[in-house]
Design an enzyme around this catalytic site. Structure first.
Site, mmCIF file in Angstrom:
data_model
loop_
_atom_site.group_PDB
_atom_site.id
_atom_site.type_symbol
_atom_site.label_atom_id
_atom_site.label_comp_id
_atom_site.label_asym_id
_atom_site.label_seq_id
_atom_site.Cartn_x
_atom_site.Cartn_y
_atom_site.Cartn_z
ATOM 1 N N HIS A 23 -7.130 -12.730 3.816
ATOM 2 C CA HIS A 23 -5.963 -11.908 3.498
ATOM 3 C C HIS A 23 -5.188 -11.586 4.775
ATOM 4 O O HIS A 23 -5.639 -11.863 5.887
ATOM 5 C CB HIS A 23 -6.372 -10.610 2.800
ATOM 6 C CG HIS A 23 -7.317 -9.774 3.590
ATOM 7 N ND1 HIS A 23 -8.666 -10.055 3.703
ATOM 8 C CD2 HIS A 23 -7.130 -8.652 4.334
ATOM 9 C CE1 HIS A 23 -9.258 -9.152 4.454
ATOM 10 N NE2 HIS A 23 -8.353 -8.297 4.865
ATOM 11 N N TYR B 294 -9.893 -0.214 1.685
ATOM 12 C CA TYR B 294 -9.584 -0.184 3.118
ATOM 13 C C TYR B 294 -9.284 1.228 3.603
ATOM 14 O O TYR B 294 -8.635 2.010 2.912
ATOM 15 C CB TYR B 294 -8.379 -1.067 3.433
ATOM 16 C CG TYR B 294 -8.763 -2.398 4.053
ATOM 17 C CD1 TYR B 294 -9.143 -2.484 5.378
ATOM 18 C CD2 TYR B 294 -8.747 -3.567 3.299
ATOM 19 C CE1 TYR B 294 -9.502 -3.696 5.949
ATOM 20 C CE2 TYR B 294 -9.113 -4.791 3.857
ATOM 21 C CZ TYR B 294 -9.486 -4.848 5.182
ATOM 22 O OH TYR B 294 -9.852 -6.044 5.747
ATOM 23 N N ASP C 101 0.798 -1.222 0.000
ATOM 24 C CA ASP C 101 0.000 0.000 0.000
ATOM 25 C C ASP C 101 0.833 1.276 0.000
ATOM 26 O O ASP C 101 0.380 2.307 -0.502
ATOM 27 C CB ASP C 101 -0.943 0.000 1.205
ATOM 28 C CG ASP C 101 -2.115 -0.959 1.020
ATOM 29 O OD1 ASP C 101 -2.363 -1.380 -0.127
ATOM 30 O OD2 ASP C 101 -2.779 -1.289 2.016
ATOM 31 N N CYS C 102 2.022 1.246 0.576
ATOM 32 C CA CYS C 102 2.880 2.435 0.574
ATOM 33 C C CYS C 102 3.628 2.564 -0.746
ATOM 34 O O CYS C 102 3.576 3.599 -1.406
ATOM 35 C CB CYS C 102 3.869 2.393 1.730
ATOM 36 S SG CYS C 102 3.114 2.552 3.363
ATOM 37 N N TYR D 195 -7.351 2.990 6.805
ATOM 38 C CA TYR D 195 -6.452 2.733 7.921
ATOM 39 C C TYR D 195 -6.380 3.977 8.799
ATOM 40 O O TYR D 195 -5.982 5.046 8.344
ATOM 41 C CB TYR D 195 -5.048 2.393 7.422
ATOM 42 C CG TYR D 195 -4.963 1.138 6.587
ATOM 43 C CD1 TYR D 195 -4.970 -0.118 7.181
ATOM 44 C CD2 TYR D 195 -4.848 1.206 5.199
ATOM 45 C CE1 TYR D 195 -4.878 -1.271 6.418
ATOM 46 C CE2 TYR D 195 -4.754 0.060 4.428
ATOM 47 C CZ TYR D 195 -4.763 -1.177 5.040
ATOM 48 O OH TYR D 195 -4.674 -2.315 4.277
ATOM 49 N N GLY E 100 0.666 8.364 1.780
ATOM 50 C CA GLY E 100 0.428 9.789 1.944
ATOM 51 C C GLY E 100 -0.512 10.335 0.895
ATOM 52 O O GLY E 100 -1.426 11.112 1.203
ATOM 53 N N GLN E 101 -0.284 9.957 -0.358
ATOM 54 C CA GLN E 101 -1.171 10.370 -1.431
ATOM 55 C C GLN E 101 -2.616 9.964 -1.127
ATOM 56 O O GLN E 101 -3.564 10.658 -1.501
ATOM 57 C CB GLN E 101 -0.723 9.727 -2.752
ATOM 58 C CG GLN E 101 -1.659 9.962 -3.906
ATOM 59 C CD GLN E 101 -1.266 9.185 -5.161
ATOM 60 O OE1 GLN E 101 -1.219 9.735 -6.254
ATOM 61 N NE2 GLN E 101 -0.959 7.910 -5.019
ATOM 62 N N ILE F 20 21.526 2.841 15.360
ATOM 63 C CA ILE F 20 20.754 1.731 14.808
ATOM 64 C C ILE F 20 19.295 2.117 14.572
ATOM 65 O O ILE F 20 18.779 3.079 15.141
ATOM 66 C CB ILE F 20 20.810 0.483 15.727
ATOM 67 C CG1 ILE F 20 20.272 0.814 17.133
ATOM 68 C CG2 ILE F 20 22.233 -0.059 15.782
ATOM 69 C CD1 ILE F 20 20.220 -0.396 18.065
ATOM 70 N N GLY G 137 0.947 4.652 -2.425
ATOM 71 C CA GLY G 137 1.237 5.897 -1.734
ATOM 72 C C GLY G 137 0.324 6.137 -0.549
ATOM 73 O O GLY G 137 -0.815 6.567 -0.696
#
Length: 657
Positions: free
Chosen positions: A460, A403, A315-316, A405, A322-323, A611, A320
């Protein structure tokens, strides 16, 4: 009388956020980027230029830290730059633009596998292709469907071993007659493959005539629903007589004993940076989180049939996060005391797009308890001490297709940061021939749950991978795994037979830092081995995991190769500015050769180094009828909690007004 908890607001110098080097690109900067690049890449009918990803090219970490530590009242900002992924002449370009000099300082043609994020513009264009395609119109006529009531959408197709790949998507369609819930009325078996660069349909299939599910019972808009209604719930009026307890200066937020910076990115959405907490005993702010965001959301569906096997979304990287941010609705998405912030991204033409109310920030008064104790053991006394809890929440909602989120970052005065994800929206559904489970034969697997007539909610997974660059009291940290081990009592005089104790191990390399949760009882922490409490304990933060799920696909399955970052719940890598994408930067049709799993094979040293902690929170979703026609929010989350970070309870002296 109503009691409101207000924590002491620590008044400390916090650098003016009007010129913060981590601020997201402004509309004027996005326009400038577009002008600079379009002037360098003139287009024609045969050489289209599109902007796939425009973002701040964040300064190197040492530059940011140097800027923060400067004694000057107005230290010079690091160079302001933008990173752009563009498509030009069917090639992917990586372009760095210097905004101060108004020039391109580097350009690289990407030669690797995979393609950039799909833009809304090209998704919209490709979704219109079927309506001028004769075979598709014939399929609609065969089903007696009104073309004006058909909606189509583009879906990424993944990679399944092909040597050469084009930038293509699958186009599937839905029938909206009688409902706004288009996902509940799929035209099952009808699909097209379209070329995104050429904007044309390459292939078409109409394999079978499964009935389109009925519109009845699919509507979710309140204005379209019919009585009876319920349950009837009374609202709560949130009042803050003393005003909000937080301040926002540009993108910098101060609240209680916390301060942090809130950014935005086209690909990942919310970015929390420079989170530090004020220590009353030490009389100073202490570093906790340098930078954090959701790096990737991997959603593989579990239907291996011809129509569904490719549905394994990122999904990212593909769509996107943010889009896809949605404008938040006051009083419903966020409480009455919320403050809203807008966000901006560049569309496929490079033009700024405003997302109104992309974020809301609010103090959460949920009736929770910060700490309490009732003492009855002291003669002639009854002691009760209790502190009501208050936290600060930063919220964003990303709607990726069906979806929604709900993404929360919750800062607690105790020093904890809680990460929440609420899953709601519409299930991924397919059409079927069944109306009752009695019709399903034992040897037949429908790969989902029968939700309504001819409607199957497909099995899923959801895997949320967070990038968390923790700087606990500084940059040099270590990752410590403490296992709880059962021991037998050896003293025969003691009737007790067993107990457990702890055994700690500090990870030396990346291989040592990989953890599959749930296999053994363990505490996981990031500590600063160079800073200790008065009692000699290393200062640190521990990970309190949330929903634990491990991939159930075989390791050499193509989707799992691309999503191999989900093979472990925890990874630890040395900081590297370029390594922030769990699935790689060019995710669409990628081959899994640029993932976190691949980079971690270097097995670099991570002890007493700068790290990054990567944490994957996962869940397997078996749909139920209660998830239909719209899904009640399913909440999951995890927590970063201080562990020997403070000398004692940091909210012992929290003040109640």
């Amino acid at each position: 009388m109503k009691i409101v908890v207000v924590l002491v607001l620590i008044q400390a110098c916090w650098r003016c956020a009007e010129a913060h080097p981590l601020d997201p690109l402004t509309p004027s900067e996005l326009n400038l980027v577009r002008t600079i690049i379009t002037n360098s890449y003139p287009t024609s009918s045969s050489s289209n230029l599109t902007f796939q990803h425009v973002a701040l090219d964040e300064p190197d970490k040492p530059q940011i830290l140097s800027w923060l530590s400067s004694k000057s009242m107005a230290p010079p900002l690091p160079p302001r730059r933008a990173f752009v992924i563009a498509r030009f002449q069917k090639q992917s370009l990586e372009i760095t633009v210097d905004l101060s000099t108004r020039s391109i300082i580097s350009t690289r043609v990407y030669k690797g596998h995979g393609f950039p994020t799909l833009t809304f513009v090209e998704q919209g264009l490709v979704s219109q292709l079927p309506f001028s395609y004769e075979p598709f119109k014939d399929s609609l006529n065969k089903r007696a469907l009104n073309m004006s009531q058909v909606v189509c959408a583009a879906f990424t197709v993944g990679w399944f071993g092909a040597e050469k790949t084009k930038r293509v998507v699958k186009v599937k369609c839905y029938y909206t007659n009688g409902t706004a819930n288009l996902y509940a009325r799929p035209l099952e078996g009808v699909a097209m493959v379209a070329d995104l660069d050429e904007m044309r349909i390459l292939s078409f299939s109409d394999r079978f005539g499964i009935p389109v599910p009925k519109a009845e019972g699919t509507e979710y808009r309140l204005s379209k629903l019919k009585p009876p209604f319920g349950p009837k719930l009374n609202g709560v009026n949130v009042t803050q007589p003393h005003g909000p307890g937080f301040t926002i200066d540009g993108h910098s937020v101060s609240w209680g004993n916390w301060k942090f910076h809130l950014g935005f990115d086209f690909q990942v959405g919310a970015i929390i940076s420079l989170a530090s907490i004020y220590d009353i005993e030490k009389q100073r702010y202490r570093e906790v989180l340098y930078r954090g965001f959701i790096s990737e959301v991997f959603v593989p569906y579990q239907d291996p049939t011809e129509e569904w096997y490719y549905t394994t979304y990122f999904d990212c990287g593909e769509y996107g996060f943010g889009q896809s941010a949605s404008s938040l609705e006051p009083l419903t998405d966020c409480p009455p005391n919320a403050h809203f912030l807008d966000a901006f991204y560049a569309d496929a033409n490079g033009n700024p797009v405003k997302i109104t109310n992309a974020f809301c920030i609010f103090e959460k008064h949920a009736g929770d308890i910060m700490w309490r104790h009732t003492e009855i053991a002291i003669p002639n006394q009854l002691i009760t001490e209790v502190r009501a809890d208050v936290s600060l929440v930063v919220r964003m909602v990303s709607t990726v297709g069906n979806y929604d989120y709900v993404i929360d970052w919750e800062f607690k005065p105790s020093g904890s940061i809680k990460f929440g994800v609420g899953l709601t929206g519409i299930l991924g559904m397919k059409g079927g021939t069944y109306i009752n489970t009695d019709q399903i034969k034992g040897e037949t697997d429908i790969h989902g749950t029968l939700l309504a007539d001819n409607t199957i909610g497909v099995y899923h997974d959801h895997f949320f991978t967070y990038y968390l660059d923790l700087d606990i009291d500084g940059q040099r940290n270590s990752f410590v795994k403490t296992t709880l081990q059962t021991q037998k009592v050896k003293d025969p005089k003691i009737p007790r037979k067993s107990y457990w104790t702890t055994v700690s191990e500090t990870a030396k390399t990346e291989a040592d830092g990989r953890v599959k949760l749930g296999l053994e009882a363990a505490e996981l922490a990031v500590v600063n081995p160079n800073k200790k409490t008065k009692r000699g304990n290393k200062t640190g933060y521990r990970l309190l995991p949330g929903s634990v799920a491990h991939p159930l696909l075989v390791s050499d399955d193509y989707p799992q190769i691309r999503g191999a970052f989900s093979n472990y719940n925890v990874w630890v890598t040395p900081y590297n500015k370029s390594e922030k994408w769990a699935a790689g930067l060019f995710v669409d049709r990628s081959r899994g050769d640029d993932t976190l799993a691949v980079k971690s094979r270097k097995n670099r040293e991570i002890e007493n180094e700068d790290i990054v902690l990567w944490y994957t929170m996962g869940l397997h979703h078996v749909p139920s009828q209660e998830d239909y026609p719209v899904m009640p929010t399913l909440s999951v989350g995890f927590e970063l909690r201080p562990t020997n970070f403070f000398e004692a309870n940091p909210v012992l002296k929290a003040i109640v007004n």
